[in-house]
Structure formats: C-alpha cells, structure tokens
Design a protein around this motif. Structure first.
Motif, PDB file in Angstrom:
ATOM      1  N   ARG A   1     -24.341 -25.560  -7.544  1.00 55.81           N
ATOM      2  CA  ARG A   1     -24.352 -26.938  -7.065  1.00 55.81           C
ATOM      3  C   ARG A   1     -25.378 -27.717  -7.878  1.00 55.81           C
ATOM      4  O   ARG A   1     -26.510 -27.276  -8.052  1.00 55.81           O
TER       5      ARG A   1
ATOM      6  N   ASP B   1     -12.230 -34.318   0.860  1.00 58.75           N
ATOM      7  CA  ASP B   1     -13.629 -34.761   0.863  1.00 58.75           C
ATOM      8  C   ASP B   1     -13.914 -35.834  -0.176  1.00 58.75           C
ATOM      9  O   ASP B   1     -14.933 -36.510  -0.112  1.00 58.75           O
ATOM     10  N   HIS B   2     -13.033 -35.966  -1.176  1.00 57.25           N
ATOM     11  CA  HIS B   2     -13.247 -36.913  -2.261  1.00 57.25           C
ATOM     12  C   HIS B   2     -12.011 -37.783  -2.467  1.00 57.25           C
ATOM     13  O   HIS B   2     -11.284 -37.635  -3.454  1.00 57.25           O
TER      14      HIS B   2
ATOM     15  N   PHE C   1     -11.454 -30.051  -1.243  1.00 57.61           N
ATOM     16  CA  PHE C   1     -12.083 -30.929  -2.235  1.00 57.61           C
ATOM     17  C   PHE C   1     -11.445 -32.313  -2.219  1.00 57.61           C
ATOM     18  O   PHE C   1     -12.140 -33.335  -2.161  1.00 57.61           O
TER      19      PHE C   1
ATOM     20  N   GLU D   1     -20.015 -29.388  -7.464  1.00 57.34           N
ATOM     21  CA  GLU D   1     -19.964 -27.946  -7.250  1.00 57.34           C
ATOM     22  C   GLU D   1     -19.077 -27.315  -8.309  1.00 57.34           C
ATOM     23  O   GLU D   1     -17.937 -27.728  -8.490  1.00 57.34           O
TER      24      GLU D   1
ATOM     25  N   GLU E   1      -9.369 -24.314  -0.797  1.00 60.38           N
ATOM     26  CA  GLU E   1     -10.549 -24.915  -1.426  1.00 60.38           C
ATOM     27  C   GLU E   1     -10.175 -26.209  -2.148  1.00 60.38           C
ATOM     28  O   GLU E   1     -10.907 -27.192  -2.090  1.00 60.38           O
ATOM     29  N   SER E   2      -9.031 -26.219  -2.833  1.00 63.37           N
ATOM     30  CA  SER E   2      -8.579 -27.425  -3.539  1.00 63.37           C
ATOM     31  C   SER E   2      -8.279 -28.550  -2.561  1.00 63.37           C
ATOM     32  O   SER E   2      -8.680 -29.703  -2.783  1.00 63.37           O
TER      33      SER E   2
END
Length: 81
Positions: A22, A76-77, A73, A31, A69-70
C-alpha cells in the motif's frame, strides 16, 4: 511513500503467495497486489483450473478470488465524470 507490505499464503500447497503493498498518493492510497509463483490464470479459490494446464500456463493461485477483488476495487472507485 510505502505505507505497508504484506504477504498472504492461505493455501501453502498451491506454490503461490499474494504480495500486497500500500502506497500513499495525492488521491488517497494505491494498493499493488502481486501473485508470486503464479502463472497466467486469474487467482481463484472457487474456480480452480485443472492441474493439467500447469506445464503450459503455470500455477493458479488459490489465495484470493480475483473476480471478487476486482469488483470491490471498481465499487470503491467509481468513475468520476
């Protein structure tokens, strides 16, 4: 600036590990996730590929679920317009 580093190895039998770094940046935190010892397969716990492919494409990591995980991400973005 590196905030922290770590390694994840939940499945010691798959011959891979996940490295996580990170870093601080002006927009927040970045990250970097790497697959150590992995081949050309997406890491997956739920969808393992046949070991018969390993000589051609390398090992599949069973440490994380790449699709989950993708998705996390991108949720979150969100894209800013």
């Amino acid at each position: 600036e590196t905030l922290n580093r770590g390694t994840l190895d939940q499945d010691p039998d798959d011959g891979t590990a996940i490295s996580i770094e990170r870093h601080a940046c002006p927009a927040g935190t970045v990250e970097l996730v790497g697959v150590e010892g992995g081949g050309h397969f997406a890491p997956s716990v739920l969808e393992p590929v046949s070991p018969a492919w390993e000589p051609l494409l390398g090992r599949q990591s069973h440490e994380i679920e790449a699709a989950t995980e993708s998705l996390a991400f991108f949720l979150d973005h969100p894209r800013v317009r």
